[in-house]
Every structure is written in C-alpha cells, then in structure tokens.
Design an enzyme around this catalytic site. Structure first.
Site, PDB file in Angstrom:
ATOM      1  N   LYS A 147      -9.019   9.979  -4.377  1.00 51.10           N
ATOM      2  CA  LYS A 147      -8.403  11.239  -4.833  1.00 51.10           C
ATOM      3  C   LYS A 147      -8.919  11.603  -6.239  1.00 51.10           C
ATOM      4  O   LYS A 147      -9.172  12.771  -6.536  1.00 51.10           O
ATOM      5  CB  LYS A 147      -6.872  11.126  -4.851  1.00 51.10           C
ATOM      6  CG  LYS A 147      -6.221  10.994  -3.478  1.00 51.10           C
ATOM      7  CD  LYS A 147      -6.383  12.217  -2.586  1.00 51.10           C
ATOM      8  CE  LYS A 147      -5.601  13.416  -3.062  1.00 51.10           C
ATOM      9  NZ  LYS A 147      -5.709  14.557  -2.096  1.00 51.10           N
ATOM     10  N   VAL A 162      10.835  -4.686   2.267  1.00 51.46           N
ATOM     11  CA  VAL A 162      10.661  -4.282   0.866  1.00 51.46           C
ATOM     12  C   VAL A 162       9.564  -5.147   0.249  1.00 51.46           C
ATOM     13  O   VAL A 162       9.641  -6.378   0.277  1.00 51.46           O
ATOM     14  CB  VAL A 162      11.995  -4.455   0.096  1.00 51.46           C
ATOM     15  CG1 VAL A 162      11.784  -4.277  -1.402  1.00 51.46           C
ATOM     16  CG2 VAL A 162      13.032  -3.474   0.630  1.00 51.46           C
ATOM     17  N   GLU A 198      -1.078   9.474  -8.569  1.00 52.29           N
ATOM     18  CA  GLU A 198      -1.643   8.124  -8.472  1.00 52.29           C
ATOM     19  C   GLU A 198      -3.012   8.028  -9.147  1.00 52.29           C
ATOM     20  O   GLU A 198      -3.497   6.931  -9.415  1.00 52.29           O
ATOM     21  CB  GLU A 198      -1.706   7.663  -7.007  1.00 52.29           C
ATOM     22  CG  GLU A 198      -0.322   7.637  -6.393  1.00 52.29           C
ATOM     23  CD  GLU A 198      -0.209   6.906  -5.067  1.00 52.29           C
ATOM     24  OE1 GLU A 198      -0.999   5.994  -4.799  1.00 52.29           O
ATOM     25  OE2 GLU A 198       0.703   7.264  -4.292  1.00 52.29           O
ATOM     26  N   TYR A 251      -7.313   4.474  -2.076  1.00 50.55           N
ATOM     27  CA  TYR A 251      -6.757   5.832  -1.901  1.00 50.55           C
ATOM     28  C   TYR A 251      -6.807   6.600  -3.213  1.00 50.55           C
ATOM     29  O   TYR A 251      -7.365   7.704  -3.282  1.00 50.55           O
ATOM     30  CB  TYR A 251      -5.310   5.749  -1.390  1.00 50.55           C
ATOM     31  CG  TYR A 251      -4.540   7.049  -1.566  1.00 50.55           C
ATOM     32  CD1 TYR A 251      -4.896   8.190  -0.848  1.00 50.55           C
ATOM     33  CD2 TYR A 251      -3.472   7.138  -2.478  1.00 50.55           C
ATOM     34  CE1 TYR A 251      -4.207   9.393  -1.026  1.00 50.55           C
ATOM     35  CE2 TYR A 251      -2.787   8.328  -2.654  1.00 50.55           C
ATOM     36  CZ  TYR A 251      -3.154   9.449  -1.932  1.00 50.55           C
ATOM     37  OH  TYR A 251      -2.485  10.634  -2.117  1.00 50.55           O
ATOM     38  N   THR A 284      -2.754  13.938  -6.671  1.00 53.65           N
ATOM     39  CA  THR A 284      -1.595  13.044  -6.753  1.00 53.65           C
ATOM     40  C   THR A 284      -1.483  12.423  -8.137  1.00 53.65           C
ATOM     41  O   THR A 284      -2.500  12.248  -8.823  1.00 53.65           O
ATOM     42  CB  THR A 284      -1.744  11.926  -5.696  1.00 53.65           C
ATOM     43  OG1 THR A 284      -0.832  10.869  -5.988  1.00 53.65           O
ATOM     44  CG2 THR A 284      -3.143  11.314  -5.688  1.00 53.65           C
ATOM     45  N   THR A 308     -13.249  11.459   4.138  1.00 49.68           N
ATOM     46  CA  THR A 308     -12.410  12.667   4.153  1.00 49.68           C
ATOM     47  C   THR A 308     -12.092  13.150   2.734  1.00 49.68           C
ATOM     48  O   THR A 308     -12.290  14.314   2.402  1.00 49.68           O
ATOM     49  CB  THR A 308     -11.098  12.401   4.918  1.00 49.68           C
ATOM     50  OG1 THR A 308     -11.414  12.289   6.310  1.00 49.68           O
ATOM     51  CG2 THR A 308     -10.090  13.531   4.719  1.00 49.68           C
ATOM     52  N   GLY A 363      -2.478  -5.131  -5.698  1.00 49.87           N
ATOM     53  CA  GLY A 363      -2.735  -4.073  -6.690  1.00 49.87           C
ATOM     54  C   GLY A 363      -1.597  -3.085  -6.854  1.00 49.87           C
ATOM     55  O   GLY A 363      -1.795  -1.997  -7.402  1.00 49.87           O
TER      56      GLY A 363
HETATM   57  P1  NAD Z   1      -0.413  13.329   5.668  1.00 52.15           P
HETATM   58  O1  NAD Z   1      -1.161  12.045   5.876  1.00 52.15           O
HETATM   59  O2  NAD Z   1       0.973  13.468   6.185  1.00 52.15           O
HETATM   60  O3  NAD Z   1      -1.265  14.543   6.287  1.00 52.15           O
HETATM   61  C1  NAD Z   1      -2.654  14.649   6.144  1.00 52.15           C
HETATM   62  C2  NAD Z   1      -3.142  15.718   7.120  1.00 52.15           C
HETATM   63  O4  NAD Z   1      -4.554  15.883   6.937  1.00 52.15           O
HETATM   64  C3  NAD Z   1      -2.936  15.352   8.601  1.00 52.15           C
HETATM   65  O5  NAD Z   1      -2.452  16.456   9.314  1.00 52.15           O
HETATM   66  C4  NAD Z   1      -4.342  14.972   9.072  1.00 52.15           C
HETATM   67  O6  NAD Z   1      -4.559  15.246  10.458  1.00 52.15           O
HETATM   68  C5  NAD Z   1      -5.188  15.881   8.203  1.00 52.15           C
HETATM   69  N1  NAD Z   1      -6.568  15.361   8.027  1.00 52.15           N
HETATM   70  C6  NAD Z   1      -6.920  14.091   7.716  1.00 52.15           C
HETATM   71  N2  NAD Z   1      -8.279  14.001   7.663  1.00 52.15           N
HETATM   72  C7  NAD Z   1      -8.764  15.256   7.908  1.00 52.15           C
HETATM   73  C8  NAD Z   1     -10.068  15.803   7.969  1.00 52.15           C
HETATM   74  N3  NAD Z   1     -11.159  15.043   7.762  1.00 52.15           N
HETATM   75  N4  NAD Z   1     -10.209  17.124   8.237  1.00 52.15           N
HETATM   76  C9  NAD Z   1      -9.110  17.918   8.467  1.00 52.15           C
HETATM   77  N5  NAD Z   1      -7.846  17.440   8.444  1.00 52.15           N
HETATM   78  C10 NAD Z   1      -7.670  16.121   8.152  1.00 52.15           C
HETATM   79  O7  NAD Z   1      -0.473  13.576   4.095  1.00 52.15           O
HETATM   80  P2  NAD Z   1       0.605  14.233   3.123  1.00 52.15           P
HETATM   81  O8  NAD Z   1       1.546  13.197   2.686  1.00 52.15           O
HETATM   82  O9  NAD Z   1       1.092  15.502   3.712  1.00 52.15           O
HETATM   83  O10 NAD Z   1      -0.322  14.574   1.864  1.00 52.15           O
HETATM   84  C11 NAD Z   1      -1.024  15.804   1.794  1.00 52.15           C
HETATM   85  C12 NAD Z   1      -1.835  15.852   0.516  1.00 52.15           C
HETATM   86  O11 NAD Z   1      -0.956  15.706  -0.604  1.00 52.15           O
HETATM   87  C13 NAD Z   1      -2.866  14.725   0.394  1.00 52.15           C
HETATM   88  O12 NAD Z   1      -4.027  15.265  -0.184  1.00 52.15           O
HETATM   89  C14 NAD Z   1      -2.209  13.728  -0.536  1.00 52.15           C
HETATM   90  O13 NAD Z   1      -3.176  13.020  -1.267  1.00 52.15           O
HETATM   91  C15 NAD Z   1      -1.398  14.636  -1.432  1.00 52.15           C
HETATM   92  N6  NAD Z   1      -0.171  14.050  -2.010  1.00 52.15           N
HETATM   93  C16 NAD Z   1       0.736  13.430  -1.228  1.00 52.15           C
HETATM   94  C17 NAD Z   1       1.910  12.939  -1.789  1.00 52.15           C
HETATM   95  C18 NAD Z   1       2.985  12.274  -0.947  1.00 52.15           C
HETATM   96  O14 NAD Z   1       3.968  11.795  -1.488  1.00 52.15           O
HETATM   97  N7  NAD Z   1       2.872  12.277   0.380  1.00 52.15           N
HETATM   98  C19 NAD Z   1       2.127  13.071  -3.158  1.00 52.15           C
HETATM   99  C20 NAD Z   1       1.161  13.723  -3.936  1.00 52.15           C
HETATM  100  C21 NAD Z   1       0.021  14.208  -3.347  1.00 52.15           C
HETATM  101  P1  TYD Z   2       4.633   4.701  -0.083  1.00 50.41           P
HETATM  102  O1  TYD Z   2       5.637   5.539   0.608  1.00 50.41           O
HETATM  103  O2  TYD Z   2       3.560   4.037   0.706  1.00 50.41           O
HETATM  104  O3  TYD Z   2       4.009   5.604  -1.259  1.00 50.41           O
HETATM  105  P2  TYD Z   2       3.030   5.194  -2.495  1.00 50.41           P
HETATM  106  O4  TYD Z   2       2.557   3.811  -2.317  1.00 50.41           O
HETATM  107  O5  TYD Z   2       1.926   6.173  -2.353  1.00 50.41           O
HETATM  108  O6  TYD Z   2       3.857   5.380  -3.717  1.00 50.41           O
HETATM  109  O7  TYD Z   2       5.400   3.556  -0.875  1.00 50.41           O
HETATM  110  C1  TYD Z   2       6.379   3.862  -1.852  1.00 50.41           C
HETATM  111  C2  TYD Z   2       6.819   2.540  -2.483  1.00 50.41           C
HETATM  112  O8  TYD Z   2       7.507   1.764  -1.490  1.00 50.41           O
HETATM  113  C3  TYD Z   2       5.665   1.681  -2.958  1.00 50.41           C
HETATM  114  O9  TYD Z   2       6.046   1.045  -4.167  1.00 50.41           O
HETATM  115  C4  TYD Z   2       5.479   0.660  -1.859  1.00 50.41           C
HETATM  116  C5  TYD Z   2       6.878   0.488  -1.306  1.00 50.41           C
HETATM  117  N1  TYD Z   2       6.987   0.167   0.140  1.00 50.41           N
HETATM  118  C6  TYD Z   2       7.775  -0.921   0.564  1.00 50.41           C
HETATM  119  O10 TYD Z   2       8.392  -1.632  -0.243  1.00 50.41           O
HETATM  120  N2  TYD Z   2       7.853  -1.165   1.912  1.00 50.41           N
HETATM  121  C7  TYD Z   2       7.185  -0.424   2.834  1.00 50.41           C
HETATM  122  O11 TYD Z   2       7.274  -0.731   4.060  1.00 50.41           O
HETATM  123  C8  TYD Z   2       6.406   0.691   2.392  1.00 50.41           C
HETATM  124  C9  TYD Z   2       5.657   1.547   3.371  1.00 50.41           C
HETATM  125  C10 TYD Z   2       6.333   0.955   1.031  1.00 50.41           C
END
Ligand code: NAD
Ligand code: TYD
Length: 339
Positions: free
Chosen positions: A157, A209, A127, A153, A125, A100, A278
C-alpha cells in the site's frame, strides 16, 4: 459526473457505492471488480437494477481491459479501493499483493494519464505509517509521519501511495490520497477481527485472540469513511494526503469482550493463540487536517457503531453464512488449526 469505483464488490467499496448512489441521483457509478474471494455480488444486489449503476468484472492490473474501459466510459473520477487487503494473507502469499496493490495501481494511473481525468483518488491505509508504542498514548499519525511499513500488505500500500504521488509530481495528475484507520460495519468479510468474532460467537466457536490481545486499533464506522472520501474527491486539495479516523481506540481484547457481552455469550470462548509475525502494536490517527480543511468528523462512535454492526450481522445471516460455508472453511483451517 461519472465515477469508476474499483473494488466496489468488497467491504468499503460496496458501502461507498451504496452511499454515493443514495446521495447523488444524477451521478453514474461504475463498479470495476475482479471478484476475488473478497468480492461479493450479494453486496451489490440492492443496486444492481439502479439505472445509475453498472457492474463490470475485470482486473485493475489488466492494462488492455482498463484502457478499453476508460475509452468506452470516459470517467471523470476514479476511486481506487481494489486491493488485496488482509495482513495475514499477505504473510502467507505476498506476490498477489504486489500484483494488485502496486502493479494494478500503476495501470490505473497510466490510464488516467492517457485518457485524462478530473480526479484520481487512492484509498490507502494508516498501516503505511507502521505502528506506535503502547506506552506513548500522546503519539498519533499525522500526514507527515514517515512511511515505515511492517507487513507485505502495508508495504504494498505504501508503494502504491508513492507511485500515486510520483504521477502527481511528474505528470501533474490530479490525485488525492486518504489514509484511514480500521473500518467496521455492514458487508465486512469475516476474515477480519470484528466480523470473524461476531460470526464465531454466534456459532459458539472459539474466539482466536492473537498474542495477549493488547494491540490497539482506531476503529471507524465504514459510513464515516465513505463520507470522508466523498468530501475529499469534491473539496480536497489536489496532491494532498488526508488521514481519516480518530479517537476510537480499543484493544483487541476490549473489542472481543464487547462483542461477547452484546451477544450474551461467555468469555470462556476466548482462546489466546500464536501472535501474528511482525504484529503492529497501535494505530492512532490525528484527524486535524481533514477536520480543519473539510469539516469532517466521525459521526458514529465505537459504542454505537458496534451495536449497529452486530445488528446488521444478526439481520443478514444469509450474507455471511454463504461466505463461511464456502471456500472460507479451507482458509480458516489453514490459518487457525495449528495456532
Ligand atoms: P476487501 O478485501 O473487502 O475488498 C477488496 C475488493 O477489491 C474486492 O471486491 C475484490 O474482489 C477487489 N479486487 C481485488 N483485487 C482486484 C483486482 N486486481 N482488480 C479489481 N478488483 C480487485 O477490502 P476493503 O476492506 O473493502 O478495503 C478496500 C480498500 O480500503 C483497500 O485498498 C484497503 O487497503 C483500504 N483500507 C481498508 C481498511 C479496512 O479496515 N478494511 C482500512 C483502511 C484502508
Ligand atoms: P484485522 O481485522 O486483520 O486488521 P489489521 O490487522 O489490518 O489491523 O485485525 C485487527 C486486529 O485484530 C489485529 O491486531 C490482529 C487481531 N486479530 C486477532 O486477534 N484475531 C484474529 O482472528 C484476527 C483476524 C485479527
């Protein structure tokens, strides 16, 4: 203006669809979403009848489907949110992240090249920059920090970002990329830290945690992210990367304790569990570029945003209980039972 928002049934994409429909009453928004486990039509229910909105179910990696959609809709702008987004799932099963996040992005770029586009925006992101050490609070990610990924992941990205930049350099595709820090707010799927802790605390379940809970994330209220993307697609410079976030850093333990306090629960619910392999230590954004070029700044600081978020989860119990009563239970068991 016609915008295809991919991944609009997910957390941030869903908030962006709501934000754009509210702000622009003459824009057409088409949501393209595969409806994976993370996609939820309940998130889009409030706009389903809006005449400026259309939902299309499909996979961004399905070339024929994407080309047909472009031919039919002739979009002006693509904002690509569609992705597999959870680090823990990428450790369990990296393959779908490549399919994806990398192949899917490549198909969208090819469609833009073939049919023409005013702007392709890639939602990336922070990340992709890897992590910062806890003992160097003076360090922040800038747009020129080298890409240095830790998880499947973030590697997927970063690969997508490089592809997007290659299509700009080689094919002159008018692209922009934003790299945002951790979001929180309404419609956040309860596999991620904040909604998971809110849901568990409300159900008096243990709060898992990872490690010592000392990892730091730079939290951004989701509406601030949506506003930044809106500014970038309209006024951002083509070919540029913009970091989004800044100065709302908290340790995971601070976040969890804030949620416990707001909900009037006991800290005895906290359970320290095996650390994520990691595990990135600290993310922290330097938002100088987007502030100076576009005038963007976060409006909602963490202490206010977390209260609004908790209130949303209290007011919208049905949205998240529907999720955690379904397939999510198998996920939870698999990921947390033996931690
Ligand atoms: P999410 O997992 O909540 O939503 C992802 C959406 O994409 C879902 O609706 C899913 O059905 C759809 N999807 C997945 N695979 C697909 C495909 N092959 N074709 C069409 N649709 C597909 O994710 P999110 O947290 O809303 O993140 C959205 C974007 O923002 C992502 O690209 C993520 O990398 C980026 N992002 C997220 C965060 C965060 O904190 N959540 C921070 C920075 C960037
Ligand atoms: P997460 O929401 O998965 O975002 P990201 O890993 O993309 O930053 O996690 C945020 C932080 O919280 C990360 O350091 C991992 C930690 N975490 C926990 O300690 N317990 C949990 O159950 C989850 C899901 C995340």
């Amino acid at each position: 203006m016609k915008i295809i928002v991919t991944g609009g049934a997910g957390f941030i994409g869903g908030n962006f669809v709501h934000y754009m429909l509210k702000k622009y009453n003459d824009y057409k928004i088409i949501c393209l979403d595969k409806l994976t486990y993370a996609g939820n039509l309940e998130t889009l229910a409030p706009v389903m009848e809006n005449k400026n909105f259309k939902f299309v179910k499909g996979d961004i990696a399905d070339r024929e489907f994407v080309y047909n959609l472009f031919e039919e809709e002739k979009p002006d702008i693509i904002v690509n949110f569609a992705a597999e987004s959870h680090v823990d799932r990428s450790i369990e099963d990296p393959g779908i992240f490549l399919q994806t996040n990398v192949i899917g992005t490549g198909v969208l770029l090819d469609a833009c090249k073939k049919y023409g586009i005013k702007r392709y925006h890639q939602v990336s992101t922070d990340e992709v920059y890897g992590d910062l050490p806890l003992d160097r609070p003076d360090l922040f990610f800038t747009e020129s920090t080298p890409l240095h990924t830790s998880s499947p992941y973030s590697a997927s990205k970063a690969s997508a970002d490089l592809l997007v930049q290659a299509y700009h350099r080689t094919f002159k595709l008018p692209i922009t990329i934003s790299r945002c820090s951790n979001n929180y707010g309404p419609y956040h799927f309860p596999e991620k830290l904040i909604p998971l802790m809110i849901a568990n605390a409300l159900n008096d379940k243990q709060l898992p945690v990872y490690g010592k809970g000392e990892n730091v994330r730079d939290w951004l209220y989701v509406e601030d992210h949506c506003r930044a993307i809106d500014m970038i697609i309209h006024n951002g410079r083509v070919g540029e990367v913009y970091n989004i976030g800044g100065h709302n850093e908290r340790t995971n333990l601070e976040v969890v304790k804030t949620i416990i306090k707001e909900l009037g629960k006991s800290e005895d619910l906290i359970k320290y569990v095996t650390d994520r392999p990691g595990h990135d230590m600290r993310y922290a954004i330097d938002p100088t570029k987007i502030k100076e070029e576009l005038g963007w700044e976060p409006e909602t600081l963490f202490d206010e945003g977390i209260k609004k978020t908790i209130k949303w989860y209290l007011d919208n119990k049905e949205w998240w209980t529907n999720i955690i009563n379904g397939e999510y239970q198998n996920y939870y068991k698999k990921m947390y039972e033996n931690k």
